[in-house]
Structure formats: structure tokens, C-alpha cells
Design a protein around this motif. Sequence first.
Motif, PDB file in Angstrom:
ATOM      1  N   GLN A   1       0.829  -1.203   0.000  1.00 16.60           N
ATOM      2  CA  GLN A   1       0.000   0.000   0.000  1.00 16.60           C
ATOM      3  C   GLN A   1       0.865   1.254   0.000  1.00 16.60           C
TER       4      GLN A   1
ATOM      5  N   ALA B   1       2.666   1.500  -3.372  1.00 17.37           N
ATOM      6  CA  ALA B   1       1.791   1.986  -4.440  1.00 17.37           C
ATOM      7  C   ALA B   1       1.584   3.486  -4.321  1.00 17.37           C
TER       8      ALA B   1
ATOM      9  N   VAL C   1      -3.539   7.066   2.753  1.00 13.63           N
ATOM     10  CA  VAL C   1      -3.602   5.644   2.398  1.00 13.63           C
ATOM     11  C   VAL C   1      -3.376   4.735   3.602  1.00 13.63           C
TER      12      VAL C   1
ATOM     13  N   PRO D   1      -5.673   5.712   7.341  1.00 13.58           N
ATOM     14  CA  PRO D   1      -7.101   5.385   7.341  1.00 13.58           C
ATOM     15  C   PRO D   1      -7.352   3.880   7.472  1.00 13.58           C
ATOM     16  N   GLN D   2      -6.501   3.087   6.819  1.00 14.83           N
ATOM     17  CA  GLN D   2      -6.681   1.640   6.920  1.00 14.83           C
ATOM     18  C   GLN D   2      -6.240   1.128   8.286  1.00 14.83           C
TER      19      GLN D   2
ATOM     20  N   ARG E   1      -8.709   2.008  11.095  1.00 15.94           N
ATOM     21  CA  ARG E   1      -9.923   1.200  11.027  1.00 15.94           C
ATOM     22  C   ARG E   1      -9.689  -0.155  11.688  1.00 15.94           C
TER      23      ARG E   1
ATOM     24  N   LEU F   1     -17.348   2.908   8.520  1.00 16.27           N
ATOM     25  CA  LEU F   1     -16.044   3.057   7.884  1.00 16.27           C
ATOM     26  C   LEU F   1     -15.650   1.865   7.042  1.00 16.27           C
TER      27      LEU F   1
ATOM     28  N   PRO G   1     -15.890  -0.575   4.205  1.00 16.05           N
ATOM     29  CA  PRO G   1     -16.503  -0.980   2.946  1.00 16.05           C
ATOM     30  C   PRO G   1     -16.376  -2.479   2.699  1.00 16.05           C
TER      31      PRO G   1
ATOM     32  N   LEU H   1      -4.282  -1.921  -4.923  1.00 17.05           N
ATOM     33  CA  LEU H   1      -5.296  -0.859  -4.926  1.00 17.05           C
ATOM     34  C   LEU H   1      -5.575  -0.456  -3.487  1.00 17.05           C
ATOM     35  N   PHE H   2      -6.091   0.771  -3.296  1.00 18.14           N
ATOM     36  CA  PHE H   2      -6.389   1.224  -1.943  1.00 18.14           C
ATOM     37  C   PHE H   2      -7.794   0.744  -1.578  1.00 18.14           C
ATOM     38  N   PRO H   3      -7.910  -0.221  -0.656  1.00 22.89           N
ATOM     39  CA  PRO H   3      -9.204  -0.879  -0.433  1.00 22.89           C
ATOM     40  C   PRO H   3     -10.241   0.031   0.224  1.00 22.89           C
ATOM     41  N   HIS H   4      -9.797   1.128   0.866  1.00 18.45           N
ATOM     42  CA  HIS H   4     -10.756   1.975   1.577  1.00 18.45           C
ATOM     43  C   HIS H   4     -11.312   3.069   0.671  1.00 18.45           C
TER      44      HIS H   4
END
Lengths: 400, 259
Positions: free
Chosen positions: A295, A298, A313, A316-317, A320, A394, A396, B103-106
Motif C-alpha cells: 500500500q 503503491a 492511504v 485510514p486503513q 480502522r 467506515l 466498505p 489498490l487502496f481498499p478503503h
Amino acid sequence: MTPLLRRLRQDLFATPADGLVTVLLLALIGAGGFAVLHWALGQAQWAVIRANSTLFAVGRYPLDQQWRLWLLTALLAAATGLSWGMLRSHPRPDRGGSLWPRNDWMAVGMVALLSLALPSLLGLALPLQLRWWAIAALLLLLRWLAGRFGPLLPAPLKRCLPLGLPLLYLLGMVLIGGGLALEPVSPSQWGGLMLTLLESSFAILLCFPLGVLLALGRRSDLPLLRWGSVVYIEFFRGAPLITLLFLGQNMLGFLLPGGVAPERVWRAAWVLTLFAAAYLAEAVRSGLAAVPRGQLEAARSLGLSTPQAFTTVVLPQALRVALPSMVGQFISLLQDTTLLSLIGLMELLGTARTVMANPAFLGRNAEVYFTLAVLFWCCCAALGLGSRALERRLNPSTLA
Amino acid sequence: MTSSVSPARTDAAPMIEACAVQKWYPNGFHALRGVDLTVQRGEVVVIMGPSGSGKSTFLRTFNALEDFQQGSICVDGIVLSDDLRQIDAIRQEVGMVFQQFNLFPHLTVLENLTLAPVLVRKRPKAEVEQQARALLRRVGIAEQSDKYPGQLSGGQQQRVAIARSLCMEPRIMLFDEPTSALDPEMVREVLEVMRGLAADGMTMVVVTHEVHFAREVATRVVLMADGEKVEEAPPEQFFTNPTQERSKRFLDQILISNP
């Protein structure tokens, strides 16, 4: 058999062993519940709570200044109603959100019931009861208004609304402590539930950014930053909070610049903050570890700078993932504020101890502790419910 | 492709020029033993080689995801050094597609595409969104733009990843085994997109095991083994008449599984 009976039978009495367990548990629950009810309604003498309800709420806050606290309560209720309604009126685009889900009706019912029943149970004077009704009505009215008309507000105004929350916090500090043409009220006169919430909200708000920075520092490539973070975290996790609180009362005056923590209340708040930040950093670190290395790669390969990559990036992950354990930390922080009674602060437990020391209420310990437990349980349940709602909102991946 | 018409700095100069690149991992492993490579504008260079040969490591030095200890790399006229601003400048010009998509999953598919152009290039959001939708149409997933990456198939995710890189309008695209993590039936849709990109004149460096792709699309094929460049030749010559013994052995092995 009706479907309900059939389901009950399937769930509770499918086999003889199941049936036995069900009967035994029902008997236990019944006996326990009966004993508590019998005590609460028959033997307990709730006069001790009724007579001291103000003390439990705000401590020895001067009577003639208490209108400031009423104003603050009303403002908090208004903010709650407003943000609740705004949240519901802006469902995430990817899921069907209703403006009035069933849970919200239950919450409305609880607010109405509590505001009607609790003041009269506490035997408050009628004007005070009316104030509580008005505050509850304000909350529900703004919930309705924001839900109904929130989407019509211009977009820039909507973006600015969240800024109101920190402003409200600062305003609350001024209302409680005085200043800006208000008569100062010394922190030694703050107490009860107000002090508990003040200390824990201060620590929660400040330990969060501090904990995130410490977690990032612990994973940093800069050796000094990394070792500094490790030493900090291990120091605060290695000592019992009560030791740190006593230490803080004696040492913080030297360590912090003059004027930041002149009062015991603020010294304790800082110790709580620094202590909680160490634990929070570990929760955030586990969240950071859960974000795959790709992540960051990228994000960096798209040209984002390291701070940009972390804020948009990685964090936030990570947050969560870390949210449930962070809220766990917040809940234990809230409960840890009871230790402040040992350094002489009049928060909930401290207030309770002075009440129980009053000869007029001798032997009423059970009633007092029971009330305390219920109050703490309510606060922690609110935190837990809030975090679960936030998690759902939050995440998805629950869709995939 | 918009990037191919943007004015090049010096059209004659090579896009990538790597000279005698040497890399040691912190554990002492000598991963790259003096590799040279020159990539001209509009070229498609395919790097092949057994696993552990250093081909991915080499590719990742081009946008400084891996550092190196000796030699020099020059990308689009910018010399790679420890200067962070230079690295950021190069990364804006170099798109990268990963084996694991990353890819950014959020974020939604559309947000994945618009994040970097808005944040890094400071372009207006509405304009970037329009471009992003056009790119998604081009890679054949226009209707998925509001979904999250977790809701897409592997092939769709990799196509989103390609579109995400293209949205930065890079002058060169690096592909690090873009089809290795995909189910066989999804490999084709990704290679199709890459073919189209090459046909539009994009400069590409591709690490892959796809022999057919290398044969049809590559202008040159490079074989790496044990951190060294073993052979470099046009695809026809590479696949039919390799000069090195090591290349013949490698081709024997992959042509059995990949006829």
C-alpha cells in the motif's frame, strides 16, 4: 404449535441436555434478578442519591454559577442532535440508509423515557425537571431538523460544521472554568460526573494524536525517533497508573512549562493523557502492521510524499483495524479516572466517598456504589455503541 | 494516449539509462551484479528470468522503490540520487503496476484514480474525475467506478491499477509481473489493455513470464539470471536463436509449460 413456540423449542429445548441447561440458567437469572429487584425496590434507601444528586453530578460547583453548566448541557444536547441528524441525512452513497432507522426510534424512546423518568425519580424540583425535559426536547428537535433540512444547507457550511465540535469543547472549558468575563471557578470546586467526563474526554482527545505519532515514531527509520518512542511507551506501560499519578502530582510542576498544569486537576489530566497515549500507540501499531507494505509502495510510486501517503492511504486503513482496541483503551481510561479519587480529586468515586463518610448516610454504601456502577456502565456502553456504529460506517469490506 | 503527445524534454535521449547497477541487500546478498539497460522512447522492453534472478528488484530501482549501492540510473533526464525531491519528481513520471495490484481498499475505484492527480499534481477534482472515467472506459470497467476494489475480480482490479497509474499521465510504465497473481482466464483481459497501451506508443518495461506477449509486443527481450543480464535481443532472435547457453536452458524450461 405457533412458529414462535417452535423456534423457542428449537433454540432452547432441542435435546434433554439443552433443556436442562436452559432451565438451570433461567432459574439462576430469575433468582438473581429477583434478589436485585427485591433489594432495589424494597430494602435500598435511595434517599442518599436523591439528597446528593447535585453533588454526584457536578461536585461542589458554586450554586450561583450552575447556570453555566445548564447552558453547557443544552449546547451538548444541541450538538448531539445536530450531528446525529446530519449523519443520518447523509447516508454513504454505496448503501441504502434510511433517515429514521429502527435503532434511532429506540434511541429516541430512551432519551424521552430517561428525561421524563429520571428527574422525577431523583425527586428534583419541578423547575429542574422542566429544564431536563427542555434539553431532551432540544436534542430531539435538532435531530429532526437536521435530518429534514440538513441536506439543503450549502456545501461549504456543511464542511465547516465538524469544526464546531472542538470549538464547543473549548467553549465548554471556558463555561466550566470561567474566564472571558465569566467569574472563575477554581478546579478544586469541580467534581462528580462532570469532573470524570472532563478528565476522560481531555485525555481521550489528546492521547489520540499523541498515540498515533508515537506509533509512527516506533516504526520510523530515524533511530533517535524510534528509540525515543520505544523508551516512552515502555516507561508508561511499565509503571502502574497510580504510581504515575502520585509522581505526576509531585513532578509535573517541574517538567511542564509554568501555567500548563498549575492545578492538581490538570496535572492528573496530563498524566492520564501521557499514560493512555502509550497504550494507544500499541493499538495503532498493530493497525499499522496490518496494512500490507504494498500500500505504501503503491502510494509512493504514484508520487505521493511520505506524509501524504500516510494520511490518505496507510493511516485510514490502520486506524480502522485498530478502532476496536482503541475504544477498548478509551473505555479503560474512563474507568481509570476512579484512581483520581486516591490523589484527592472529587470525581465520581471521590464524591461517593465523601457522601458515604457523611454520618447522615451511614451504611448506604450499596446504594451509592450501585449508582456509580450504573453511571459508568452507561458511559462505557455509549462509547462501545458509538465505536460499533463508526466501524460499520467506515468499513466498505463488509459489502464485499 | 495523452502522455505520448506531451512534449518530451529531449526526444533523442533514452527514457531510461541504467549503468552497471549493483545492489546488496542488508543481509549481504548480492542481488544485482552490474546490470546495464537502455530503454528508448516508445520501446517495450520485456525482462524475463527465473525467480530470484533480480528482475523485479532491478525494475523497482527505476522509481527508487529499491535503492542501489553502485552504478547510475537516469530516468527521463533525471539522475536518481538520494535527493528526495528528485525521487518524487521521477515517481510522478513513472507509473508502476504491481503483481498484487495494491489498490487502496478503503477508496472507491474512482477515488483510487483521482487521489494522486489531485493531491500531487494539484489538478481540479472535476477535471481529474472526467479523465478518470475516460480511462476506466478505456480499460473496460466504466460501470464499476463507484465500487470498492474488494468487490471486483482480480483481472478487473489489475485493470483499475493500470488506469490508476495512467491517470498521473506518466511518460513510462513499469509492470512487475502484472499477470502472475491472476486466474488464467483473467490474464488475457489485462494483457489486452497492455497491448493497447504499447500500440499507443507508451514506453514500457515489463517483467513477465508471458511468452506470447513478449513475442508480439516487445521490441527487445532481456534475460536476467543471478543478478546479471544474460542476454538482450529482439524477440524473434531471443526465442528462436539465443546466443547464450543459460538462455537456452531457461527457454527450454518455460516453453514446456508455456508452448
